[in-house]
Design an enzyme around this catalytic site. Structure first.
Site, PDB file in Angstrom:
ATOM      1  N   HIS A 184      -4.909  24.437 -67.635  1.00  0.00           N
ATOM      2  CA  HIS A 184      -6.349  24.031 -68.046  1.00  0.00           C
ATOM      3  C   HIS A 184      -6.193  22.470 -68.134  1.00  0.00           C
ATOM      4  CE1 HIS A 184      -8.926  23.878 -71.379  1.00  0.00           C
ATOM      5  NE2 HIS A 184      -9.426  25.241 -71.500  1.00  0.00           N
ATOM      6  N   ARG A 225     -17.488  22.119 -73.326  1.00  0.00           N
ATOM      7  CA  ARG A 225     -18.098  20.943 -71.739  1.00  0.00           C
ATOM      8  C   ARG A 225     -19.092  22.409 -71.640  1.00  0.00           C
ATOM      9  NH1 ARG A 225     -14.439  22.700 -68.409  1.00  0.00           N
ATOM     10  NH2 ARG A 225     -13.329  23.139 -69.928  1.00  0.00           N
TER      11      ARG A 225
END
Length: 534
Positions: A310, A333
């Protein structure tokens, strides 16, 4: 046999209840003993009835075995358990930890799915499947049958979470690799933790209840070996963590729901030694125990080297070298957070897939540490209002005021930072940037001289394992040759091959619910044992 049962009932040689049992054993379970009885005594109703009653007495005097032994108490195991219990099953649920949670409790961004509102904002099962296929590396890396179970099951899964579990999930967000926002989360709190807490309450309702279902809970108990007899899995050898004592639990089916192997352990080092120096977001329990048990009974394995890195694990300023890191949720995000390198430049599409962003980070860093900055403006932080306050309390995000403070925090010239952000806003106005990003949320990024920003340092971390036990679309465990291992199922991260080379954010919880529901509804329950033995 059915003719003999019918004649015996018509002549009142057997009761209606006995008739129901015999029909079930004949048609559903296809009992060899009963079929032989019908073959040789089918024309002699009274004699058939006498032997049939002995057969029924034998059923009633046989100790009831669990319909399912579920090894692992994360969301996949809990979903399977609750689905079975709601059907009246006898379930044994074990976990080596003191609580039922697993990594599911850490999944904070939400659960993906399709519901009755999806069409109104342009989403559909076909679009969802296409995103999963593309995100997983394309058709060559995807088992379409497994993807179908994942995505099709999301319809029932979302409804079940909302209606049966009692988790409304009203908010919908955008995660990387998804062409449309389809990741649902609760109004307050983090998705995984809230779902786990709520489903645990529903499970606990079955402890000492007066329902037909039976639940045994065994915590701090580790499954160490599957018991195989006559080509079928009939139980689990377990170990009490505290005493060290080993004992057997026998049952009609075993469900492996032990999670993956993304904590740093021998299993991970053996399959991906190149990741030894990475941090991990996983709990210490994610060591591949259930996968090892399945290997020992010749279960097939798939994609074991496919481990997801990740892109955004927080670098804790208080302990930057810590191997276990807090995940910086992809939702940050999704609401408009941007990633900057040490020079203050953007370097990727923040809504790209996880493997894409992580590889960019590693490539750009070269021989240095791949550490970057994530920055949210005030508008984005207000949408991520469950995450941002938590990360601030943990000291992982810092609030600053104005671009001067922001530039000082990331140690770049303010003029250079302003140019980077202005370029980003110009791209947003045009609809696409130089990295292919087309979704820009909470623009303008700077909203006045006293704008507030939230900044933290992030780095790639081991997060999830796409590889695991080979299964079919029903969750049944397969050998390497594709044949089914009778009595054995795998759900959740322990199962492999569902996501291809890369899992999309939000699909971990979806996988747990879709496959947990599938297996929980598929396992045969000893209905008449339930009725006549309690």
């Amino acid at each position: 046999t059915l003719g003999a049962i019918y004649e015996a009932s018509e002549k009142d040689y057997i009761s209606p209840e006995d008739e129901d049992i015999l029909i079930y054993k004949s048609l559903v379970e296809k009992s060899i003993e009963l079929l032989l009885l019908g073959k040789y005594y089918g024309t002699r109703a009274q004699t058939f009835s006498k032997h049939a009653k002995l057969f029924i007495n034998g059923i009633q005097n046989t100790p009831r075995l669990p319909d399912a032994i579920i090894v692992g108490g994360g969301l996949s195991g809990l979903t399977t358990a609750l689905t079975l219990l709601d059907r009246g099953a006898y379930v044994v649920l074990i976990d080596k930890e003191a609580i039922f949670a697993g990594n599911s409790a850490k999944a904070s961004s939400g659960v993906n799915g399709i519901d009755e509102e999806s069409e109104s904002y342009g989403d559909s099962l076909d679009i969802y499947k296409e995103d999963c296929i593309n995100g997983g590396g394309g058709p060559d890396f995807i088992n379409i049958n497994l993807i179908n179970t994942l995505t099709n099951g999301s319809i029932d899964g979302l409804n079940w979470l909302r209606e049966r579990v009692g988790m409304p999930l009203p908010k919908r967000g955008q995660l990387g690799g998804h062409s449309i926002p389809r990741t649902f989360r609760p109004e307050k709190g983090l998705a995984g933790a809230e779902i786990i807490a709520t489903i645990n309450q529903k499970i606990s309702d079955y402890v000492d209840s007066n329902s037909d279902a039976t639940l045994e809970i065994k915590k701090k108990v580790k499954g160490i070996k599957l018991i195989e007899e006559g080509g079928k899995i009939v139980g689990v050898v377990c170990k009490d963590i505290k005493s060290g004592k080993e004992f057997e639990i026998r049952g009609n089916n075993v469900v492996v729901a032990t999670g993956g192997y993304a904590f740093h352990s021998k299993f991970l080092s053996d399959v991906r030694p190149d990741l030894d120096n990475y941090g991990t977001t996983n709990g210490r329990f994610a060591t591949g125990d259930g996968i090892v048990m399945a290997q020992e009974v010749n279960a097939g394995m798939v994609d074991l080297t496919s481990v997801q890195v990740h892109p955004t694990g927080f670098v804790d300023p208080k302990n930057p070298e810590a191997k276990t890191k807090v995940l910086c949720a992809e939702l940050l995000r999704g609401v408009g957070g941007i990633l900057l390198d040490k020079n203050g430049d953007r370097f990727c599409n923040e809504l790209g897939t996880r493997d894409y962003i992580s590889s960019k980070m590693v490539e750009l860093a070269g021989d240095t540490k791949p550490e970057y900055f994530i920055i949210l403006n005030e508008a984005a932080s207000e949408i991520a209002n469950s995450h941002v306050p938590l990360y601030i309390r943990k000291g992982l995000l810092k609030k600053v005021t104005g671009t001067h403070e922001l530039a000082n925090e990331i140690q770049v010239r303010e003029s250079y930072l302003l140019n980077s952000i202005q370029e980003y806003e110009n791209f947003a106005a045009s609809g696409e940037d130089n990295f292919g990003k087309k979704v820009f949320r909470n623009i303008p990024f700077i909203n006045g001289e006293q704008s507030s920003f939230y900044v933290g340092k992030v780095t790639p971390v081991v997060h999830y394992t796409m590889g695991g036990i080979k299964i079919n679309s029903k969750g049944e465990v397969l050998k390497e040759d594709g044949s089914i291992i009778q009595g054995l199922y795998a759900v959740g991260e322990a199962a492999g091959g569902i996501h291809g080379k890369n899992r999309l954010g939000g699909n971990a919880l979806t996988e747990c619910v879709s496959y947990g529901r599938k297996v929980g509804n598929a396992i045969s329950i000893q209905v008449f044992k339930l009725l006549y033995m309690n």
